[in-house]
Design a protein around this motif. Structure first.
Motif, PDB file in Angstrom:
ATOM      1  N   LEU A 165      79.671 -14.674  64.339  1.00 46.02           N
ATOM      2  CA  LEU A 165      79.743 -13.553  65.282  1.00 46.02           C
ATOM      3  C   LEU A 165      78.830 -12.399  64.850  1.00 46.02           C
ATOM      4  O   LEU A 165      78.095 -11.824  65.666  1.00 46.02           O
ATOM      5  N   THR A 166      78.865 -12.083  63.547  1.00 49.68           N
ATOM      6  CA  THR A 166      78.062 -10.965  63.046  1.00 49.68           C
ATOM      7  C   THR A 166      76.575 -11.309  63.052  1.00 49.68           C
ATOM      8  O   THR A 166      75.740 -10.483  63.439  1.00 49.68           O
ATOM      9  N   CYS A 167      76.236 -12.536  62.655  1.00 53.62           N
ATOM     10  CA  CYS A 167      74.834 -12.967  62.707  1.00 53.62           C
ATOM     11  C   CYS A 167      74.313 -12.911  64.139  1.00 53.62           C
ATOM     12  O   CYS A 167      73.202 -12.422  64.393  1.00 53.62           O
ATOM     13  N   GLU A 168      75.112 -13.401  65.067  1.00 55.53           N
ATOM     14  CA  GLU A 168      74.710 -13.417  66.471  1.00 55.53           C
ATOM     15  C   GLU A 168      74.423 -11.996  66.970  1.00 55.53           C
ATOM     16  O   GLU A 168      73.433 -11.751  67.666  1.00 55.53           O
ATOM     17  N   LEU A 169      75.256 -11.060  66.587  1.00 52.01           N
ATOM     18  CA  LEU A 169      75.082  -9.661  66.965  1.00 52.01           C
ATOM     19  C   LEU A 169      73.762  -9.107  66.424  1.00 52.01           C
ATOM     20  O   LEU A 169      73.012  -8.429  67.134  1.00 52.01           O
ATOM     21  N   LEU A 170      73.465  -9.409  65.157  1.00 57.57           N
ATOM     22  CA  LEU A 170      72.229  -8.913  64.542  1.00 57.57           C
ATOM     23  C   LEU A 170      70.998  -9.506  65.213  1.00 57.57           C
ATOM     24  O   LEU A 170      70.028  -8.799  65.486  1.00 57.57           O
ATOM     25  N   GLY A 219      73.811 -25.777  71.282  1.00 60.52           N
ATOM     26  CA  GLY A 219      72.750 -25.845  72.292  1.00 60.52           C
ATOM     27  C   GLY A 219      71.454 -25.269  71.769  1.00 60.52           C
ATOM     28  O   GLY A 219      70.909 -25.776  70.793  1.00 60.52           O
ATOM     29  N   PRO A 220      70.958 -24.190  72.404  1.00 66.37           N
ATOM     30  CA  PRO A 220      69.686 -23.605  71.965  1.00 66.37           C
ATOM     31  C   PRO A 220      69.759 -23.107  70.516  1.00 66.37           C
ATOM     32  O   PRO A 220      70.825 -22.752  70.031  1.00 66.37           O
ATOM     33  N   ASP A 221      68.611 -23.082  69.867  1.00 61.59           N
ATOM     34  CA  ASP A 221      68.521 -22.599  68.484  1.00 61.59           C
ATOM     35  C   ASP A 221      68.928 -21.127  68.433  1.00 61.59           C
ATOM     36  O   ASP A 221      68.302 -20.279  69.058  1.00 61.59           O
ATOM     37  N   ARG A 222      69.982 -20.826  67.670  1.00 64.85           N
ATOM     38  CA  ARG A 222      70.464 -19.435  67.602  1.00 64.85           C
ATOM     39  C   ARG A 222      69.733 -18.622  66.541  1.00 64.85           C
ATOM     40  O   ARG A 222      69.997 -17.435  66.381  1.00 64.85           O
ATOM     41  N   GLY A 223      68.872 -19.282  65.756  1.00 63.51           N
ATOM     42  CA  GLY A 223      68.065 -18.556  64.783  1.00 63.51           C
ATOM     43  C   GLY A 223      68.608 -18.581  63.366  1.00 63.51           C
ATOM     44  O   GLY A 223      68.004 -18.027  62.463  1.00 63.51           O
ATOM     45  N   TYR A 224      69.722 -19.238  63.150  1.00 68.83           N
ATOM     46  CA  TYR A 224      70.315 -19.352  61.813  1.00 68.83           C
ATOM     47  C   TYR A 224      71.317 -20.502  61.831  1.00 68.83           C
ATOM     48  O   TYR A 224      71.843 -20.873  62.877  1.00 68.83           O
TER      49      TYR A 224
END
Length: 198
Positions: free
Chosen positions: A97-102, A41-46
Motif C-alpha cells: 500500500l505504501t509503495c503504491e502510494l509513493l 496485472g500491469p507492472d506496478r514498479g516494484y
C-alpha cells in the motif's frame, strides 16, 4: 570536455546495489518467497520479498525495485515492514500500500514521516497510518546500505503501524514523544495485536 552528467554513473544503475540481497538476508533472515511486480496485472514498479528470522519468529516484507522508480529520493529507497510470522500477510499489505502510494505520487519518505489514512489500514484494527523509521531491532547497516567505497546508496525505511490515537498524539507531541511512550509501556511494535498507547 565531458560534462558532469557524463562523468557521473547512471543513477539507476544496478551496479550500485551489489551485495544488497546478501545484506538484507544477513539481518532480516532467510528469504521465503517473492511477489513479482506484475502479480496483479500491469507492472506496478516494484516487487515484494519475504524474509523470516526464525530465532525471533519475525517476518519481514521488503520492497524490491522502488529504488529504480523516479521518486526523487537520494539515496534511493526501499520499504520494509516487520511483524510476527502469523501476521506476515498484514506486513505485505502495508508495504504494498505504501509503495503504491509513493509510485503513484512520485514521491518518497523522510525519516519519522507519518503516512496517515482516514480508514483503518488493516480490517479490525485501529492502525490508521505508518511511521517511516529506522528498524527498531536490526542494526543501522540494515537501514543504510553502502557500496564498497562506503557511499550510501540506499535507505530501507521500516514502516511501523500507528493507531489513530497515536497519530493524534504525534500531531500534539511529536514522534520522539510517542517513541518515549512506546518505551515506557514496553510496546512491542512488531505485534499488530498490540494496544494503542494514546
Amino acid at each position: 570536455m565531458a560534462t558532469e552528467q557524463q562523468q557521473r554513473p547512471v543513477l539507476g544503475g544496478a551496479h550500485r546495489f551489489v551485495g544488497l540481497a546478501e545484506n538484507l538476508e544477513r539481518y532480516a533472515g532467510t528469504p521465503t518467497g517473492a511477489e513479482p511486480p506484475n502479480v496483479r496485472g500491469p507492472d506496478r514498479g516494484y516487487g515484494l520479498v519475504f524474509f523470516y528470522l526464525e530465532r525471533y519468529h519475525l517476518s519481514t516484507v521488503i520492497s524490491s525495485g522502488l529504488r529504480f522508480q523516479p521518486l526523487g529520493a537520494e539515496p534511493a529507497q526501499e520499504l520494509a515492514c516487520t511483524v510476527y510470522k502469523e501476521q506476515a500477510e498484514a506486513a505485505r499489505h502495508l508495504t504494498d500500500l505504501t509503495c503504491e502510494l509513493l509510485v503513484q505520487n512520485r514521491t518518497y519518505l523522510v525519516p519519522d514521516q507519518i503516512v496517515p489514512n482516514q480508514q483503518p489500514l488493516l480490517p479490525g484494527t485501529e492502525f490508521h497510518g505508518v511511521l517511516a523509521s529506522g528498524h527498531p531491532f536490526f542494526p543501522p547497516e540494515f537501514t543504510r546500505f553502502t557500496d564498497e567505497e562506503g557511499v550510501e546508496q540506499l535507505q530501507v525505511f521500516t514502516l511501523l503501524p500507528v493507531t489513530l490515537g497515536e497519530l493524534n498524539y504525534i500531531l500534539d507531541h511529536g514522534v520522539t514523544s510517542l517513541r518515549q511512550q512506546w518505551a515506557r509501556f514496553e510496546v512491542d511494535v512488531f505485534d499488530l495485536g498490540r494496544p494503542s498507547v494514546a
